[in-house]
Motif scaffolding. Structure first.
Motif, short mmCIF file in Angstrom:
data_model
loop_
_atom_site.label_atom_id
_atom_site.label_comp_id
_atom_site.label_asym_id
_atom_site.label_seq_id
_atom_site.Cartn_x
_atom_site.Cartn_y
_atom_site.Cartn_z
N ARG A 9 35.51 42.62 37.42
CA ARG A 9 36.05 42.99 36.11
C ARG A 9 37.51 43.41 36.22
O ARG A 9 38.34 43.03 35.38
N LEU A 10 37.84 44.18 37.25
CA LEU A 10 39.23 44.60 37.45
C LEU A 10 40.14 43.39 37.63
O LEU A 10 41.25 43.33 37.06
N ALA A 11 39.69 42.43 38.44
CA ALA A 11 40.49 41.23 38.66
C ALA A 11 40.71 40.46 37.37
O ALA A 11 41.82 39.99 37.08
N GLU A 12 39.65 40.37 36.56
CA GLU A 12 39.75 39.64 35.29
C GLU A 12 40.67 40.35 34.30
O GLU A 12 41.25 39.72 33.42
N GLN A 13 40.80 41.68 34.45
CA GLN A 13 41.69 42.45 33.57
C GLN A 13 43.13 42.49 34.08
O GLN A 13 43.98 43.17 33.51
N GLY A 14 43.40 41.76 35.16
CA GLY A 14 44.76 41.68 35.67
C GLY A 14 45.08 42.61 36.80
O GLY A 14 46.23 42.66 37.27
N LYS A 15 44.09 43.36 37.28
CA LYS A 15 44.30 44.23 38.44
C LYS A 15 44.11 43.38 39.70
O LYS A 15 43.02 43.29 40.26
N LYS A 16 45.17 42.72 40.12
CA LYS A 16 45.07 41.73 41.18
C LYS A 16 45.17 42.32 42.59
O LYS A 16 44.96 41.62 43.57
N ASN A 17 45.54 43.58 42.66
CA ASN A 17 45.73 44.23 43.96
C ASN A 17 44.95 45.54 43.95
O ASN A 17 45.31 46.49 43.25
N ILE A 18 43.84 45.59 44.71
CA ILE A 18 43.04 46.81 44.73
C ILE A 18 42.76 47.24 46.17
O ILE A 18 42.87 46.45 47.11
N ALA A 19 42.43 48.52 46.32
CA ALA A 19 41.97 49.06 47.59
C ALA A 19 40.58 49.65 47.36
O ALA A 19 40.27 50.11 46.26
N VAL A 20 39.76 49.61 48.39
CA VAL A 20 38.40 50.16 48.30
C VAL A 20 38.17 51.10 49.47
O VAL A 20 38.50 50.77 50.62
#
Length: 360
Positions: free
Chosen positions: A289-300
């Motif tokens: 969902r984050l990727a689809e909302q434009g959050k293309k760079n995440i850390a986990v």
């Protein structure tokens, strides 16, 4: 003395003596000592079919983990689940296995944590403090390590499950197994168990430092930090298990320590198993969902785990990463658990010292 196979201390009673005023045939008794036994979830001995089947059978037969009626659950477990799942789980373990040491990463890391804790605690309290580790499932078993400590004269044992947050399926079942081991002791030592430490400032600071180091090494900072916790069924929360609340508070305290706002950090839950509803949002869906909302760079990161294991190295860094990338995500960074980081060891030492109060 070390066990050549496991590199863990193999306690002996070589210094045991007969009490001064006892008859010559009185059993020898070792000097009184204090044992500190840390515990983690467990690991299969290998990733072959039968090793995986033994491990999964023990794990999935635990009523703290799967609390369905055994009349319904056990036929399913002993049938289709333990026929098929050892193959898929074995393949997952094989992808992360420490081939050099012939063991899972969880075993390697837990040994390193124990060695560092032993060094600092013996330096602090002296050689009559015994520090070792056990696993709830698999080897070394809780029972075997409790028996070793008792043989070595540990008349007091501090039992420390290495889970920051409390859950019935983690802390409680580890404690259950510890108490079962004590039930077989002729001379039962005094015992204490360690409460959750998720809100301890030294733990939160160690967690924050690991995030800051990871972010400091990046050219472009992630849009969001996903704090992914191991999930449990939603009804556990309704039945009084505090795990969900403690996970949420962990993320809040971490956010405050980092000085961030709510948009930069989120809480999710992974490792769903079975048909019922688990704690949400599910990590695997949320990263997509984050990727689809434009959050293309995440850390986990995984604040519920004290050591990297199958759920972090394979599930997060492979399955959850794949879900993010398939949804259009571009940069996925997994931030390792605290493992044997010095700040983590210092936080654990602080917890142990507090819980030894009055004993030493």
């Amino acid at each position: 003395m070390l066990d050549a196979k496991s590199d863990t201390p193999m306690f002996t009673a070589d210094d045991a003596v007969c009490p001064v005023h006892a008859k010559p045939d009185h059993p020898a008794i070792p000097p009184a000592r204090i044992g500190i036994l840390v515990a983690n979830l467990g690991t299969p001995d290998n990733y072959d079919y039968w090793s995986m089947r033994r491990y999964l059978n023990e794990f999935l037969s635990d009523k703290r983990v799967i609390d369905y009626s055994p009349f319904i659950w056990q036929p399913l477990l002993q049938g289709v689940i333990l026929t098929k799942r050892p193959f898929s789980s074995g393949a997952a373990y094989k992808s992360i296995w420490n081939e050099e040491q012939g063991e899972s990463p969880l075993m390697t890391i837990t040994k390193a944590q124990t060695e560092k804790l032993r060094d600092v605690l013996v330096k602090r309290y002296g050689a009559d403090v015994r520090v070792d580790f056990c696993m709830r499932y698999g080897n070394p078993s809780t029972k075997s390590k409790v028996e070793e400590m008792i043989r070595d004269g540990c008349q007091k044992i501090l039992f420390f499950p290495l889970y920051p947050q409390y859950a019935g399926a983690t802390v409680a079942t580890a404690n259950d197994q510890f108490f079962r081991a004590l039930m077989d002791a002729k001379w039962q030592p005094a015992s204490r168990t360690v409460p959750p430490y998720f809100d301890r400032p030294s733990y939160i600071d160690a967690l924050a430092q690991s995030i800051e180091r990871a972010y400091g090494a990046m050219d472009t900072k992630p849009d969001v930090l996903v704090c992914s916790y191991h999930g449990v069924p939603q009804r556990y929360l309704m039945e009084g298990d505090p795990y969900h609340c403690q996970c949420q508070k962990t993320t809040r305290l971490l956010k405050e320590r980092l000085g961030w706002d709510d948009t930069r950090i989120t809480t999710t839950f992974q490792s769903r198993f079975g048909p019922e509803e688990w704690l949400q949002p599910y990590t695997v869906e949320e990263v997509a969902r984050l990727a689809e909302q434009g959050k293309k760079n995440i850390a986990v990161c995984a604040p519920a785990f004290s050591a990297d294991c199958i759920e972090t190295l394979e599930e997060i860094n492979e399955e959850i990463r794949e879900s993010f990338e398939e949804a259009g995500g571009e940069r996925f960074t997994y931030i390792p658990c605290l493992n044997d980081d010095d700040a983590h060891i210092a936080a654990l030492e602080e917890v142990i010292a507090e819980n030894l109060s009055g004993w030493i």
